[in-house]
Write a protein that holds these residues in place. Structure first.
Motif, PDB file in Angstrom:
ATOM      1  N   ALA A  46       0.828  -1.208   0.000  1.00  0.00           N
ATOM      2  CA  ALA A  46       0.000   0.000   0.000  1.00  0.00           C
ATOM      3  C   ALA A  46       0.864   1.260   0.000  1.00  0.00           C
ATOM      4  CB  ALA A  46      -0.929  -0.003   1.212  1.00  0.00           C
ATOM      5  N   VAL A  47       1.923   1.257   0.820  1.00  0.00           N
ATOM      6  CA  VAL A  47       2.820   2.410   0.854  1.00  0.00           C
ATOM      7  C   VAL A  47       3.535   2.567  -0.488  1.00  0.00           C
ATOM      8  CG1 VAL A  47       4.826   3.430   1.994  1.00  0.00           C
ATOM      9  CG2 VAL A  47       3.121   2.218   3.345  1.00  0.00           C
ATOM     10  N   PHE A  48       3.882   1.444  -1.108  1.00  0.00           N
ATOM     11  CA  PHE A  48       4.495   1.497  -2.438  1.00  0.00           C
ATOM     12  C   PHE A  48       3.540   2.139  -3.445  1.00  0.00           C
ATOM     13  CE2 PHE A  48       4.523  -0.512  -6.629  1.00  0.00           C
ATOM     14  CZ  PHE A  48       5.781  -0.132  -7.086  1.00  0.00           C
ATOM     15  N   HIS A  49       2.302   1.669  -3.481  1.00  0.00           N
ATOM     16  CA  HIS A  49       1.318   2.229  -4.412  1.00  0.00           C
ATOM     17  C   HIS A  49       1.069   3.708  -4.126  1.00  0.00           C
ATOM     18  CE1 HIS A  49       0.493  -1.538  -6.330  1.00  0.00           C
ATOM     19  NE2 HIS A  49       0.037  -2.111  -5.235  1.00  0.00           N
ATOM     20  N   ARG A  50       1.048   4.058  -2.827  1.00  0.00           N
ATOM     21  CA  ARG A  50       0.823   5.451  -2.431  1.00  0.00           C
ATOM     22  C   ARG A  50       1.919   6.359  -2.980  1.00  0.00           C
ATOM     23  NH1 ARG A  50       1.412   6.222   3.787  1.00  0.00           N
ATOM     24  NH2 ARG A  50      -0.156   4.560   3.738  1.00  0.00           N
ATOM     25  N   GLY A  51       3.159   5.891  -2.937  1.00  0.00           N
ATOM     26  CA  GLY A  51       4.280   6.723  -3.360  1.00  0.00           C
ATOM     27  C   GLY A  51       4.721   6.521  -4.785  1.00  0.00           C
ATOM     28  N   SER A  52       3.956   5.739  -5.564  1.00  0.00           N
ATOM     29  CA  SER A  52       4.406   5.395  -6.914  1.00  0.00           C
ATOM     30  C   SER A  52       4.473   6.593  -7.859  1.00  0.00           C
ATOM     31  CB  SER A  52       3.504   4.312  -7.516  1.00  0.00           C
ATOM     32  OG  SER A  52       2.151   4.729  -7.542  1.00  0.00           O
ATOM     33  N   LEU A  53       3.754   7.663  -7.535  1.00  0.00           N
ATOM     34  CA  LEU A  53       3.814   8.844  -8.396  1.00  0.00           C
ATOM     35  C   LEU A  53       5.023   9.731  -8.112  1.00  0.00           C
ATOM     36  CD1 LEU A  53       0.181  10.180  -8.905  1.00  0.00           C
ATOM     37  CD2 LEU A  53       1.828   9.560 -10.658  1.00  0.00           C
ATOM     38  N   SER A  54       5.774   9.398  -7.043  1.00  0.00           N
ATOM     39  CA  SER A  54       6.914  10.246  -6.692  1.00  0.00           C
ATOM     40  C   SER A  54       7.946  10.287  -7.813  1.00  0.00           C
ATOM     41  CB  SER A  54       7.574   9.738  -5.402  1.00  0.00           C
ATOM     42  OG  SER A  54       8.051   8.418  -5.577  1.00  0.00           O
ATOM     43  N   VAL A  55       8.113   9.175  -8.525  1.00  0.00           N
ATOM     44  CA  VAL A  55       9.055   9.158  -9.648  1.00  0.00           C
ATOM     45  C   VAL A  55       8.340   9.106 -10.995  1.00  0.00           C
ATOM     46  CG1 VAL A  55      10.894   8.069  -8.305  1.00  0.00           C
ATOM     47  CG2 VAL A  55       9.258   6.630  -9.532  1.00  0.00           C
ATOM     48  N   ALA A  56       7.016   8.822 -10.971  1.00  0.00           N
ATOM     49  CA  ALA A  56       6.267   8.731 -12.223  1.00  0.00           C
ATOM     50  C   ALA A  56       5.625  10.057 -12.607  1.00  0.00           C
ATOM     51  CB  ALA A  56       5.182   7.653 -12.110  1.00  0.00           C
ATOM     52  N   GLY A  57       5.829  11.093 -11.784  1.00  0.00           N
ATOM     53  CA  GLY A  57       5.197  12.381 -12.046  1.00  0.00           C
ATOM     54  C   GLY A  57       5.482  12.953 -13.428  1.00  0.00           C
ATOM     55  N   PRO A  58       6.765  13.061 -13.824  1.00  0.00           N
ATOM     56  CA  PRO A  58       7.048  13.603 -15.164  1.00  0.00           C
ATOM     57  C   PRO A  58       6.388  12.800 -16.283  1.00  0.00           C
ATOM     58  CG  PRO A  58       9.037  13.576 -13.819  1.00  0.00           C
ATOM     59  CD  PRO A  58       7.991  12.826 -13.053  1.00  0.00           C
ATOM     60  N   LEU A  59       6.418  11.463 -16.159  1.00  0.00           N
ATOM     61  CA  LEU A  59       5.772  10.637 -17.174  1.00  0.00           C
ATOM     62  C   LEU A  59       4.258  10.853 -17.175  1.00  0.00           C
ATOM     63  CD1 LEU A  59       7.636   7.196 -16.884  1.00  0.00           C
ATOM     64  CD2 LEU A  59       7.748   8.842 -18.759  1.00  0.00           C
ATOM     65  N   ALA A  60       3.675  11.021 -15.983  1.00  0.00           N
ATOM     66  CA  ALA A  60       2.239  11.256 -15.897  1.00  0.00           C
ATOM     67  C   ALA A  60       1.872  12.574 -16.566  1.00  0.00           C
ATOM     68  CB  ALA A  60       1.802  11.263 -14.433  1.00  0.00           C
ATOM     69  N   GLY A  61       2.718  13.602 -16.372  1.00  0.00           N
ATOM     70  CA  GLY A  61       2.460  14.890 -17.013  1.00  0.00           C
ATOM     71  C   GLY A  61       2.429  14.770 -18.526  1.00  0.00           C
ATOM     72  N   GLU A  62       3.365  14.003 -19.074  1.00  0.00           N
ATOM     73  CA  GLU A  62       3.397  13.795 -20.519  1.00  0.00           C
ATOM     74  C   GLU A  62       2.221  12.932 -20.989  1.00  0.00           C
ATOM     75  OE1 GLU A  62       7.128  12.073 -21.492  1.00  0.00           O
ATOM     76  OE2 GLU A  62       8.324  13.700 -20.610  1.00  0.00           O
TER      77      GLU A  62
END
Length: 447
Positions: A24-40
């Motif tokens: 759950a903590v992994f899923h919660r923090g998964s956007l910490s490094v995926a943010g730039p990709l999510a923006g694109e």
């Protein structure tokens, strides 16, 4: 009632449950490094990306009390299975999402699954481990959960770089769904031979008011509010910006200092758990010491001439602030001691709201203050903004002392009636006399 000697089965059940929390903590923090990709991928800017985090935090906080009620009604096993399914489905949906609204919906599903895990895990610990082991097991659980946040950084970043968005999130979602079988087979609500204690349907709506009437539950809420605020505010949002813009630290050094918030949680959790497990009477002393140290250090940082304290002082302050995470486990030990077992899930949810609501309020206050004094240089602006955190700590500390005295008075009254009490206390001159509060509940015997 937990056995005095922890069985092998208890450790197997705990292992199966704590893996769900780590996920759950992994899923919660998964956007910490995926943010730039999510923006694109979704063609959105920074503000829209921030909504992912704010939305998930809001869902988590809002679900804590309902989760506690669900755990007491249906049992931790069923709720943990639901959590695993929601986490997996949410991440699969996130992997396939091609539009921003769908991605937001996916994160809501992940947020609900995340919100169901911690309270369920603590309920299982309360059922399968002796009271004297509870604080230590909870602290170790929290530390292991923090590793999920570590996995959500470099390893996830490498996977995204090599396998891409869809395949990476699809695999982690499918793996989480597959783990549902392990939870179903490996988790039991109570030790073998013991009947589970579930709340009757007609009593479900009474659970929250009943838990809130217990002085120990209110004390736990304010302990979690006070100790969980600074690590959350600094780790999730303002720590890096304060160090770079307020103190003038180099970005690389600032990243290392912010990382101490996670490292201190991983290392400090078991240490705090061991101390309060062996000496329960010391736990509120640890809380008060943390609050006094944090207020003092915040005051020094704010009042430092020129607004730019030495980097070494800032580093020491961050380590002290970060220790609030491990110290917050005191709240759950209080819940375990002062509530009957059938009410522990609800009371845990109530207490868990404290730190998360304080984090949200603190983040907002600091942001508003920075906007108000935005015309000032960064160092001067943060001197003002930190006063918001000081005010919240003072409020939380005051309410903690109020309910500490009332909970102590409740214990002394129970002792005078000849009842068993969770912790033996020595009366002090500052203790309340006579009764603490008219709506206080009897102190339950140690489970």
């Amino acid at each position: 009632m937990a056995a005095d000697r922890t069985s092998r089965q208890a450790w197997v059940i705990w292992t199966a449950a704590v893996i769900v929390y780590l996920a759950a903590v992994f899923h919660r923090g998964s956007l910490s490094v995926a943010g730039p990709l999510a923006g694109e991928r979704f063609a959105v800017g920074s503000a829209a990306l921030a909504v992912f985090t704010v939305l998930q935090l809001g869902v988590y906080a809002a679900m804590q009390v309902p989760t506690g009620v669900l755990v007491d009604k249906f049992g931790a096993k069923r709720v943990l299975i639901a959590a695993t399914v929601l986490l997996g489905l949410g991440q699969v949906l996130f992997a396939l999402a091609s539009s921003y609204p769908v991605a937001l919906g996916a994160r809501v599903v992940v947020g609900v699954g995340d919100a169901l895990t911690w309270v369920s895990l603590l309920r299982l610990v309360a059922s399968h481990f002796a009271a004297r082991s509870y604080a230590m097991v909870v602290s170790v659980s929290s530390a292991l959960g923090a590793l999920g946040g570590v996995i959500a950084t470099v390893p996830l970043s490498m996977a995204l770089g090599s396998a891409g968005w869809t395949l990476t999130f699809m695999v982690v979602g499918a793996a989480t769904l597959a783990y549902t079988a392990a939870v179903s087979l490996g988790v039991r609500n109570t030790p073998a031979g013991q009947q589970p204690t579930h709340v009757a349907s007609q009593n479900v709506l009474r659970q929250v008011p009943s838990a809130w009437k217990v002085a120990g539950t209110r004390l736990a809420f304010w302990v979690h509010f006070s100790t969980g605020m600074l690590p959350g505010v600094l780790g999730l949002l303002w720590g890096y910006s304060y160090l770079v813009d307020g103190v003038g630290v180099e970005p690389g050094t600032a990243s290392v200092l912010v990382a101490t918030l996670v490292l201190t949680g991983v290392l400090g959790g078991p240490m705090v758990g061991a101390v309060i497990g062996r000496r329960p009477a010391s736990r509120m002393g640890i809380v008060i010491t943390y609050l006094a140290s944090s207020v003092g250090l915040l005051a020094v940082l704010s009042a430092w001439p020129g607004g730019r304290p030495p980097v070494l002082l800032a580093a020491v302050a961050f380590v002290v602030f970060a220790s609030g995470g491990p110290v917050s486990s005191v709240a759950f030990a209080l819940v375990r001691d002062y509530n009957p077992m059938a009410q522990v899930g609800t009371a845990t949810g109530v207490a868990n709201v404290g730190g998360h609501s304080a984090t949200a309020i603190g983040s907002l206050i600091i942001g508003l203050l920075l906007d108000v004094v935005g015309h000032l240089p960064g160092n001067e602006a943060y001197r003002v903004a930190l006063l918001g955190a000081v005010a919240l700590l003072l409020l939380g500390g005051f309410r903690t002392v109020v309910w500490w005295r009332r909970a102590r008075a409740q214990v002394f009254e129970a002792e005078e009636r000849g009842e068993q009490v969770p912790v033996r206390l020595r009366q002090r001159r500052w203790d309340l006399r006579p009764a603490p509060a008219r709506d206080a509940e009897p102190v339950p015997a140690p489970a």
